[in-house]
Design a protein around this motif. Structure first.
Motif, mmCIF file in Angstrom:
data_model
loop_
_atom_site.group_PDB
_atom_site.id
_atom_site.type_symbol
_atom_site.label_atom_id
_atom_site.label_comp_id
_atom_site.label_asym_id
_atom_site.label_seq_id
_atom_site.Cartn_x
_atom_site.Cartn_y
_atom_site.Cartn_z
ATOM 1 N N ASP A 125 0.789 -1.309 0.116
ATOM 2 C CA ASP A 125 -0.131 -0.002 -0.161
ATOM 3 C C ASP A 125 0.846 1.268 -0.089
ATOM 4 O O ASP A 125 0.318 2.396 0.186
ATOM 5 C CB ASP A 125 -0.937 0.062 1.320
ATOM 6 N N SER A 127 4.671 2.999 -2.206
ATOM 7 C CA SER A 127 4.954 3.238 -3.413
ATOM 8 C C SER A 127 5.974 1.896 -3.748
ATOM 9 O O SER A 127 6.429 1.802 -5.064
ATOM 10 C CB SER A 127 5.874 4.494 -3.568
ATOM 11 N N ASP A 618 -3.882 8.350 -0.465
ATOM 12 C CA ASP A 618 -4.027 7.319 0.519
ATOM 13 C C ASP A 618 -3.984 7.893 1.882
ATOM 14 O O ASP A 618 -4.163 7.256 2.841
ATOM 15 C CB ASP A 618 -3.444 6.284 0.230
ATOM 16 N N SER A 681 2.592 11.519 -4.717
ATOM 17 C CA SER A 681 1.499 10.266 -4.958
ATOM 18 C C SER A 681 2.462 8.903 -4.626
ATOM 19 O O SER A 681 3.495 8.780 -5.077
ATOM 20 C CB SER A 681 1.382 10.341 -6.468
ATOM 21 N N GLU A 683 1.071 6.256 -5.456
ATOM 22 C CA GLU A 683 0.504 5.226 -6.470
ATOM 23 C C GLU A 683 1.829 5.268 -7.760
ATOM 24 O O GLU A 683 2.232 4.497 -8.325
ATOM 25 C CB GLU A 683 -0.727 5.647 -7.067
ATOM 26 N N ARG A 725 -3.573 11.200 -11.132
ATOM 27 C CA ARG A 725 -2.965 9.927 -10.770
ATOM 28 C C ARG A 725 -2.645 9.010 -12.341
ATOM 29 O O ARG A 725 -2.009 8.052 -12.337
ATOM 30 C CB ARG A 725 -4.110 8.930 -10.165
#
Length: 846
Positions: A125, A127, A618, A681, A683, A725
């Motif tokens: 969860d 990078s 997140d 980010s 992600e 994203r």
């Protein structure tokens, strides 16, 4: 000092499979850490022969201690010893030890490798990229996978703590995978997830992985027209027939396949239509030829050089025509065709050879409708994937690839039969005694292609009808109007400078550091995709009563700070909501509880005023930018009370409520002036920082490594930035009112000039639209594909000082006089059923 060595709970040999190479080694699992110790490099398939040679490797260690390099051969798999000098150069580039935090695991999937259930893929969860591990047996993978899941759940929920059902994970075996697939199917039917998202979920559950090139994710050809100047999505001829496999799309060629199937006679090999597969390692390397590490892998496959130029991927149109006419080509697409324009460009200037017509091979030739732009090709191909035609027919393709038409009599009737070795269970490798034959079949499986794990055994349902109200910005942006206005409840009217949204609450900060929290009300309920309303006179959306009544925050801003949106961010940890406030005179930033407005933590590490802050989507990572020209990265503390007490005992932390870790994870440098704007980010594993010096710098989030810089064309200071994203970054300078869009890889995509000075830039949840507002009092909606204006929304004649976009695609705007304006879909328009059913294409708007 006593060093406590963590106890190893499980130790097992395995192979770490990556696109670039396969690494054999030892996996050690402790209570908190997953540790992989690299032993030797694997050539070939990385199949069962690797594990039979762990013993050979151990026996040869004595010789290697004397300094000699040794290479152990076994069929097509060879273990390359790295202790000596033979592979010294390559081994220097390989990390010998890799560690992953078990508490960061979000999923453990039991999947296949070479059609055997001996592998697992672990998702994180943070990078960290997923990791793919292959073991010698099902017993080993089940033991390691089950232990990891148990340890991860224990790390997040120690004994005695209350478990959050949504956060507890299970070992995703076939039973759990089918449950997840059923849930995803229902969400897709209700249009809660896109076609792209659904296909990625199915690929993952079917064992397809970016780590394993032999079972890479599969996507369909969706378009059939690669010759027209423009595409018409209202014509079925624009699209490929999704009810047929690629091999059956051309009737003339299919007749040859059918003749072979009907007349094939072999006592050992079952009849098949297609000798090649729609997905294989060769196909992936064919498409991704122009990107590393795939370029090197392709050359390695071809004996150190590129294949002949005419056989390489040179044109979208010729690739599609070849898949319709060539008797050995029935390939589908890969996900990159729907999100990554970079793979279509020869940006590394490789000498790919000269074609027969005398032309050198460079970039991939695009269809006329792409207008010469890889970005436009990807955009239109993605729009085609999400179009109504594909949405209404995608279930047919799912039946072929992941569903009931994959195997048995339905597959025969659908002409969807491939060479038998591509199917799970066709060969019993586990009980095969002839090792030479076993290695040969493993080679075949690795190179010929593998049919995905079958997910559905019954006919897949069709997708539900579109729900324009759920995505009004795309279907009908003109239907959104100013539906309500809430006057300031503060005695002296002060501008609303920040609007944040967390769940069903609106967080407001007015000039003068006055905080208030209100409810966000919606009067809709969703029943089977239909929307109902509780009363004929009600507004569809609105601002509700106070959760926290207006109150002044007890802190002081630095004199040289202009108070605004960039100084504030919201975050949520478990069920607790917080506001982060920067700009403090003592160079700190503060965490404010949104349950009572109390300052619960103050962190001071920067050497000058903290001028901006950003939180990852997140909520796990916070980035702060300072007048000292540095960016600091912080981790949110998500421990339980028992862990907090333990940390207090170990590190003598006096503060009870630790929302953010006291020490930064990274300090990022590179700017020469004040940091003005930030994006972070997990992600994308990226931190983007803009500065008054006109530069925008990209760092990796996990390692804090510098990636690239881009500059404002005129060198003007950057005032704001937003990023999606999907990897689109928009920079704004208030000096020349310019907007510049770049890809995350630094390529300039589009530029525009704003209508007046902007106070706010916000993205829609889908990332497809950007709303801008400022002194002119109107909201301007722009496409995040082209920066074109999609629509303009007139305000109430007041300058807009802050803006937020809700999940329902409403705008909440704050004004200079402290009012809140709500822009939403007009209720009466919905009730009359007059919602337009055709989408407004952003690129076509004025």
């Amino acid at each position: 000092e006593i060093v406590i060595i963590p106890r190893v709970l499980c130790s097992v040999h395995c192979v770490l499979v990556t696109p670039k190479r396969k690494l054999a080694g030892q996996l050690n699992i402790t209570r908190t850490v997953l540790h992989f110790s690299f032993d030797f490099l694997v050539e070939g398939t990385g199949g069962s022969s690797v594990f039979s040679k762990f013993k050979d490797k151990k026996d040869s260690d004595r010789k290697n201690e004397l300094g000699c390099a040794e290479r152990l051969y076994g069929c097509r798999d060879s273990l390359i010893r790295i202790n000596g000098g033979l592979m010294q150069n390559q081994s220097n580039k390989i990390k010998h030890h890799r560690r992953w935090n078990i508490a960061k695991i979000k999923g453990v999937h039991w999947i296949r490798y070479l059609l055997q259930y001996t592998a697992m893929e672990i998702f994180f969860d943070d990078s960290n990229a997923p990791i793919f591990l292959n073991f010698s047996s099902q017993k080993d993978v089940k033991r390691a996978g089950s232990l990891l899941v148990s340890l991860r759940n224990d790390a997040l929920f120690p004994k005695g703590s209350i478990k959050d059902k949504n956060s507890v994970i299970s070992f995703v075996d076939r039973r759990v995978a089918l449950e997840i697939a059923e849930n995803a199917k229902e969400r897709w039917k209700r249009r809660e997830i896109s076609n792209f998202e659904y296909l990625m979920i199915l690929n993952t559950l079917a064992g397809r992985s970016y780590n394993d090139l032999t079972q890479y994710p599969i996507f369909p050809w969706v378009l059939a027209d690669y010759a027209s100047e423009n595409l018409d999505f209202n014509k079925s001829s624009t699209f490929r027939d999704l009810s047929k496999p690629v091999g059956a799309l051309d009737e003339k060629r299919f007749k040859d396949f059918e003749d072979r199937y009907l007349n094939f006679c072999d006592p050992d090999i079952p009849s098949f239509y297609y000798g090649s597969h729609y997905s294989s390692m060769g196909i992936v390397l064919h498409y991704l030829l122009r990107l590393e590490p795939f370029t090197t892998l392709h050359r390695s496959l071809q004996g150190g050089k590129f294949d002949h130029a005419d056989r390489l991927f040179q044109s979208i149109d010729s690739a599609y025509r070849n898949s319709l006419s060539n008797s050995s080509d029935v390939k589908e697409l890969i996900p990159e065709f729907f999100y990554m324009p970079e793979f279509l460009e020869n940006s590394n200037s490789y000498h790919l050879g000269i074609k027969q017509d005398g032309e050198p091979l460079g970039d991939v030739a695009l269809p006329p409708w792409a207008k010469g732009s890889p970005e436009e090709f990807i955009h239109i191909n993605r729009e085609a994937l999400e179009s109504e035609y594909v949405s209404s027919n995608l279930h047919h393709w799912i039946d072929l690839i992941f569903g009931y038409k994959q195997r048995g009599q339905p597959a025969v009737e659908a002409a969807n039969i491939f060479y038998y070795v591509t199917y799970e269970g066709a060969v019993d490798l586990e009980n095969m005694d002839d090792m030479i034959q076993k290695y040969a079949i493993e080679d075949q499986i690795a190179n010929f292609g593998q049919t995905p794990i079958q997910i559905f055994r019954v006919k897949h349902p069709r997708r539900g009808p579109p729900i324009p109200i759920a995505h009004p910005l795309y279907f009908a942006p003109q239907s959104i109007t100013l539906t309500s206005s809430v006057s300031s409840t503060i005695s002296h009217m002060s501008a609303v400078l920040f609007i944040g949204l967390l769940d069903n609450t609106i967080i407001l900060m007015n000039e003068g550091l006055i905080l208030s929290v209100k409810l966000w009300l919606t009067t809709r309920t969703q029943l089977g995709g239909n929307f109902t309303f509780s009363g004929p006179q009600e507004n569809f959306f609105g601002v509700g009563s106070d959760v926290i009544s207006p109150r002044k925050i007890g802190t002081f801003l630095a004199e040289n700070v202009k108070f605004g949106r960039q100084l504030l961010a919201t975050m949520q940890i478990n069920s607790d909501k917080y506001l982060i406030l920067c700009g403090n005179w003592e160079n700190s930033f503060q965490i404010i509880s949104l349950s009572d407005g109390r300052i619960v933590q103050s962190i001071r590490q920067h050497k000058d005023v903290v001028g901006c802050v950003a939180v990852s989507s997140d909520g796990n990572v916070v980035a702060t930018g300072s007048y000292d020209t540095t960016v600091m990265i912080w981790h949110a503390f998500r421990g339980r009370p028992s862990e907090k007490k333990m940390r207090t005992a170990n590190f003598e932390i006096s503060e009870n409520d630790h929302i953010i870790m006291e020490r930064p994870v990274h300090i990022l440098c590179g700017h020469d002036d004040i940091i003005t704007c930030l994006f972070v980010s997990t992600e994308l594993d990226i931190v983007v920082s803009g500065s008054k010096d006109g530069t925008c710098i990209f760092h990796t989030l996990r390692e804090g490594r510098y990636v690239r810089s881009i500059r404002h064309p005129s060198g003007f200071g950057l005032s704001k930035l937003v990023a999606t994203r999907h990897g689109r970054v928009v920079l704004y300078s208030e000096i020349d009112l310019s907007l510049h869009m770049h890809s995350i890889n630094g390529k300039h995509i589009a530029s525009a000039t704003s209508i007046g000075r902007l106070n706010c830039m916000e993205l829609s949840c889908c990332g497809e639209f950007m709303a801008c507002a400022g002194e002119h009092g109107q909201i301007v909606l722009r496409s995040m594909h082209s920066l074109d204006i999609v629509w303009k929304y007139p305000g109430a004649g007041k300058g807009i000082t802050s803006l937020a976009m809700t999940r329902e695609e409403c705008f909440i705007a704050g004004t200079k006089d402290g009012s809140l304006l709500v822009f939403s879909v007009e209720t009466a328009l919905i009730r009359r059923g007059s919602m337009p059913q055709t989408s407004v294409k952003p690129s076509g708007a004025g």
